[in-house]
Scaffold this motif. Structure first.
Motif, PDB file in Angstrom:
ATOM      1  N   ALA A   1      -2.665  -2.994  -6.373  1.00 29.09           N
ATOM      2  CA  ALA A   1      -2.733  -3.977  -5.301  1.00 29.09           C
ATOM      3  C   ALA A   1      -3.425  -5.272  -5.707  1.00 29.09           C
ATOM      4  CB  ALA A   1      -3.458  -3.380  -4.095  1.00 29.09           C
ATOM      5  N   LYS A   2      -4.026  -5.306  -6.898  1.00 26.76           N
ATOM      6  CA  LYS A   2      -4.807  -6.466  -7.315  1.00 26.76           C
ATOM      7  C   LYS A   2      -3.962  -7.431  -8.143  1.00 26.76           C
ATOM      8  CE  LYS A   2      -8.868  -5.262  -5.649  1.00 26.76           C
ATOM      9  NZ  LYS A   2     -10.020  -5.092  -6.560  1.00 26.76           N
ATOM     10  N   THR A   3      -4.439  -8.677  -8.220  1.00 29.24           N
ATOM     11  CA  THR A   3      -3.771  -9.712  -9.006  1.00 29.24           C
ATOM     12  C   THR A   3      -4.784 -10.441  -9.877  1.00 29.24           C
ATOM     13  OG1 THR A   3      -4.060 -11.404  -7.290  1.00 29.24           O
ATOM     14  CG2 THR A   3      -2.044 -10.077  -7.201  1.00 29.24           C
ATOM     15  N   THR A   4      -4.256 -11.162 -10.859  1.00 28.00           N
ATOM     16  CA  THR A   4      -5.069 -11.952 -11.782  1.00 28.00           C
ATOM     17  C   THR A   4      -4.449 -13.339 -11.893  1.00 28.00           C
ATOM     18  OG1 THR A   4      -5.548  -9.942 -13.047  1.00 28.00           O
ATOM     19  CG2 THR A   4      -6.001 -12.037 -14.139  1.00 28.00           C
ATOM     20  N   ALA A   5      -5.278 -14.345 -12.111  1.00 27.01           N
ATOM     21  CA  ALA A   5      -4.770 -15.699 -12.331  1.00 27.01           C
ATOM     22  C   ALA A   5      -3.775 -15.697 -13.489  1.00 27.01           C
ATOM     23  CB  ALA A   5      -5.922 -16.649 -12.621  1.00 27.01           C
ATOM     24  N   THR A   6      -2.601 -16.243 -13.246  1.00 28.79           N
ATOM     25  CA  THR A   6      -1.527 -16.248 -14.234  1.00 28.79           C
ATOM     26  C   THR A   6      -1.863 -17.210 -15.377  1.00 28.79           C
ATOM     27  OG1 THR A   6       0.012 -15.855 -12.429  1.00 28.79           O
ATOM     28  CG2 THR A   6       0.960 -16.601 -14.510  1.00 28.79           C
TER      29      THR A   6
ATOM     30  N   SER B   1       0.871  -1.168   0.000  1.00 25.67           N
ATOM     31  CA  SER B   1       0.000   0.000   0.000  1.00 25.67           C
ATOM     32  C   SER B   1       0.905   1.214   0.000  1.00 25.67           C
ATOM     33  CB  SER B   1      -0.904  -0.004   1.236  1.00 25.67           C
ATOM     34  OG  SER B   1      -0.149   0.241   2.406  1.00 25.67           O
ATOM     35  N   SER B   2       0.311   2.390   0.095  1.00 27.63           N
ATOM     36  CA  SER B   2       1.125   3.609   0.118  1.00 27.63           C
ATOM     37  C   SER B   2       1.926   3.723   1.410  1.00 27.63           C
ATOM     38  CB  SER B   2       0.220   4.835  -0.041  1.00 27.63           C
ATOM     39  OG  SER B   2      -0.738   4.888   1.011  1.00 27.63           O
ATOM     40  N   ARG B   3       1.555   2.919   2.434  1.00 20.63           N
ATOM     41  CA  ARG B   3       2.181   3.053   3.738  1.00 20.63           C
ATOM     42  C   ARG B   3       3.028   1.858   4.154  1.00 20.63           C
ATOM     43  NH1 ARG B   3      -2.709   5.581   7.484  1.00 20.63           N
ATOM     44  NH2 ARG B   3      -3.034   7.495   6.258  1.00 20.63           N
ATOM     45  N   GLU B   4       2.870   0.731   3.493  1.00 22.22           N
ATOM     46  CA  GLU B   4       3.580  -0.460   3.963  1.00 22.22           C
ATOM     47  C   GLU B   4       4.046  -1.312   2.796  1.00 22.22           C
ATOM     48  OE1 GLU B   4      -0.298  -3.356   4.717  1.00 22.22           O
ATOM     49  OE2 GLU B   4       0.811  -2.563   6.435  1.00 22.22           O
ATOM     50  N   SER B   5       5.006  -2.154   3.079  1.00 24.45           N
ATOM     51  CA  SER B   5       5.524  -3.093   2.080  1.00 24.45           C
ATOM     52  C   SER B   5       5.604  -4.466   2.726  1.00 24.45           C
ATOM     53  CB  SER B   5       6.902  -2.649   1.577  1.00 24.45           C
ATOM     54  OG  SER B   5       7.834  -2.645   2.638  1.00 24.45           O
ATOM     55  N   GLY B   6       5.932  -5.457   1.920  1.00 27.08           N
ATOM     56  CA  GLY B   6       6.061  -6.809   2.429  1.00 27.08           C
ATOM     57  C   GLY B   6       6.859  -7.649   1.449  1.00 27.08           C
ATOM     58  N   GLU B   7       7.272  -8.814   1.890  1.00 25.48           N
ATOM     59  CA  GLU B   7       8.027  -9.721   1.036  1.00 25.48           C
ATOM     60  C   GLU B   7       7.083 -10.650   0.285  1.00 25.48           C
ATOM     61  OE1 GLU B   7      10.822 -11.720   3.585  1.00 25.48           O
ATOM     62  OE2 GLU B   7      12.399 -10.282   3.043  1.00 25.48           O
ATOM     63  N   GLN B   8       7.427 -10.936  -0.964  1.00 24.73           N
ATOM     64  CA  GLN B   8       6.702 -11.915  -1.763  1.00 24.73           C
ATOM     65  C   GLN B   8       7.678 -12.740  -2.581  1.00 24.73           C
ATOM     66  OE1 GLN B   8       3.151  -8.855  -2.730  1.00 24.73           O
ATOM     67  NE2 GLN B   8       2.937 -10.812  -3.786  1.00 24.73           N
ATOM     68  N   VAL B   9       7.274 -13.975  -2.834  1.00 23.84           N
ATOM     69  CA  VAL B   9       8.060 -14.872  -3.672  1.00 23.84           C
ATOM     70  C   VAL B   9       8.022 -14.391  -5.118  1.00 23.84           C
ATOM     71  CG1 VAL B   9       8.048 -17.208  -4.663  1.00 23.84           C
ATOM     72  CG2 VAL B   9       7.805 -16.888  -2.192  1.00 23.84           C
ATOM     73  N   VAL B  10       9.135 -14.558  -5.818  1.00 24.99           N
ATOM     74  CA  VAL B  10       9.219 -14.323  -7.259  1.00 24.99           C
ATOM     75  C   VAL B  10       9.748 -15.614  -7.882  1.00 24.99           C
ATOM     76  CG1 VAL B  10      10.082 -12.833  -9.088  1.00 24.99           C
ATOM     77  CG2 VAL B  10       9.768 -11.902  -6.791  1.00 24.99           C
ATOM     78  N   VAL B  11       8.936 -16.276  -8.671  1.00 22.56           N
ATOM     79  CA  VAL B  11       9.317 -17.553  -9.281  1.00 22.56           C
ATOM     80  C   VAL B  11      10.060 -17.267 -10.583  1.00 22.56           C
ATOM     81  CG1 VAL B  11       8.439 -19.624 -10.417  1.00 22.56           C
ATOM     82  CG2 VAL B  11       7.530 -18.951  -8.188  1.00 22.56           C
ATOM     83  N   GLN B  12      11.358 -17.560 -10.581  1.00 22.35           N
ATOM     84  CA  GLN B  12      12.217 -17.197 -11.707  1.00 22.35           C
ATOM     85  C   GLN B  12      12.708 -18.386 -12.514  1.00 22.35           C
ATOM     86  OE1 GLN B  12      11.687 -14.153 -11.975  1.00 22.35           O
ATOM     87  NE2 GLN B  12      13.332 -12.887 -11.138  1.00 22.35           N
ATOM     88  N   ASP B  13      12.543 -19.617 -11.994  1.00 23.49           N
ATOM     89  CA  ASP B  13      13.163 -20.761 -12.652  1.00 23.49           C
ATOM     90  C   ASP B  13      12.354 -22.017 -12.371  1.00 23.49           C
ATOM     91  OD1 ASP B  13      13.877 -21.541  -9.994  1.00 23.49           O
ATOM     92  OD2 ASP B  13      15.740 -20.391 -10.147  1.00 23.49           O
ATOM     93  N   LEU B  14      12.740 -23.104 -13.035  1.00 24.73           N
ATOM     94  CA  LEU B  14      11.988 -24.353 -12.928  1.00 24.73           C
ATOM     95  C   LEU B  14      11.987 -24.897 -11.503  1.00 24.73           C
ATOM     96  CD1 LEU B  14      10.449 -26.685 -14.248  1.00 24.73           C
ATOM     97  CD2 LEU B  14      12.663 -27.713 -14.812  1.00 24.73           C
TER      98      LEU B  14
END
Length: 294
Positions: A228-233, A87-100
């Motif tokens: 802030a929204k996501t969609t099915a990949t 959000s405009s006030r906070e952050s957080g960690e998320q996974v990033v899938v880069q490889d098999l």
């Protein structure tokens, strides 16, 4: 005994391979993992450099479902994790899938893959726009296809190319590659087109989320363009009783859709479709295909 395998030099523990995850077809977790291994190249194209949200369904769609953006407990040190704004006030960690290896680790958790319209190096700058076309019964994906064709032509009038995929549920997603653009601007443009679609196709389209407005119509959901929204990949399996996939489709298939079942694809369909068509959404990852909002 829990199988341990090696993927690209990383040791993975795979669990409960015989567990049935999609009861309508008896599809097991082992078959799900095999699916992701087979279509990995295409899926990774749409996961790379995007913070990942998980919808987990470890006991199948009839069990507990929970949505999380945080890295799950026990995430291996070799899986990329990025700090991203929440959000405009906070952050957080998320996974990033880069490889098999990271993909297979995530798939072993039994997840739907969901991603935002931006990449970790430019948060809240969208490089694609999405319209989620959601039918209200008795409307089906057939009506979604009619709306999709109208939107394709309207987008083309603004110099933008649209690509389609099934949601893996009832509806259809339209995706538009963009030069990186502030998510607020993309959201405003997408809402404007949804409003215009309702004005032009009033008997068929609604742009507001209120369920009372939606029976027999297609909700043109523009809200997933918000940062802030996501969609099915693309290519993700969905948490349903059948192993349905959010599958890229050709415009000829959209034009020819006459029944709800015409655009239902399951995990067993996807290798053949990739052999036949390649990645139909490949242009989304090609900077040369990116358009600019008017």
């Amino acid at each position: 005994m829990t199988p341990i395998t090696e993927v690209e030099g990383r040791r993975l523990t795979l669990s409960n391979l015989e567990k049935v995850l999609h009861p309508a077809t008896g599809t097991t977790k082992g078959e799900v993992l095999h699916y992701y291994a087979v279509i990995a190249d295409a899926l990774l194209t749409h996961l790379r450099d995007r913070p990942l949200s998980f919808l987990r369904y470890p006991d199948g769609p009839d069990g507990q479902l929970f949505f999380t953006k945080n890295p799950p407990p026990g995430t291996p040190s070799w899986v990329e994790v990025a700090e991203v704004p929440r959000s405009s006030r906070e952050s957080g960690e998320q996974v990033v899938v880069q490889d098999l290896a990271s993909l297979m680790w995530a798939a072993n958790l039994v997840v739907e893959f969901h991603t935002p319209q931006w990449r970790v190096d430019r948060p809240a700058w969208a490089d694609r726009m999405v319209f989620d076309l959601d039918p209200g019964a008795p409307a089906t994906v057939v009506e979604c296809c009619e709306v999709a064709l109208w939107l394709r032509e309207r987008l083309a009038a603004d110099g933008l190319d649209a690509y389609a995929k099934t949601s893996g549920s009832k509806g259809l997603h339209l995706l538009v590659p963009l030069e990186p653009t502030p998510s607020q601007e993309v959201s405003a443009y997408a809402k404007g087109l949804a409003v215009e679609a309702e004005a032009e196709l009033g008997d068929l389209v609604v742009h507001r989320m209120a369920r009372a407005l939606r029976p027999g119509k297609v909700f043109v959901d523009h809200s997933q363009n918000a940062a802030a929204k996501t969609t099915a990949t693309p290519y993700t399996l969905r948490a349903r009783r059948e192993p349905t996939v959010s599958a890229p489709v050709t415009w000829e298939e959209v034009e020819g859709c006459e029944a709800a079942g015409d655009l239902v694809f399951r995990l067993g369909d996807m290798a053949g479709r990739l052999d036949r068509y390649g990645d139909l959404l490949g242009p989304l990852a090609d900077p040369a295909a990116a358009g600019t909002l008017p």
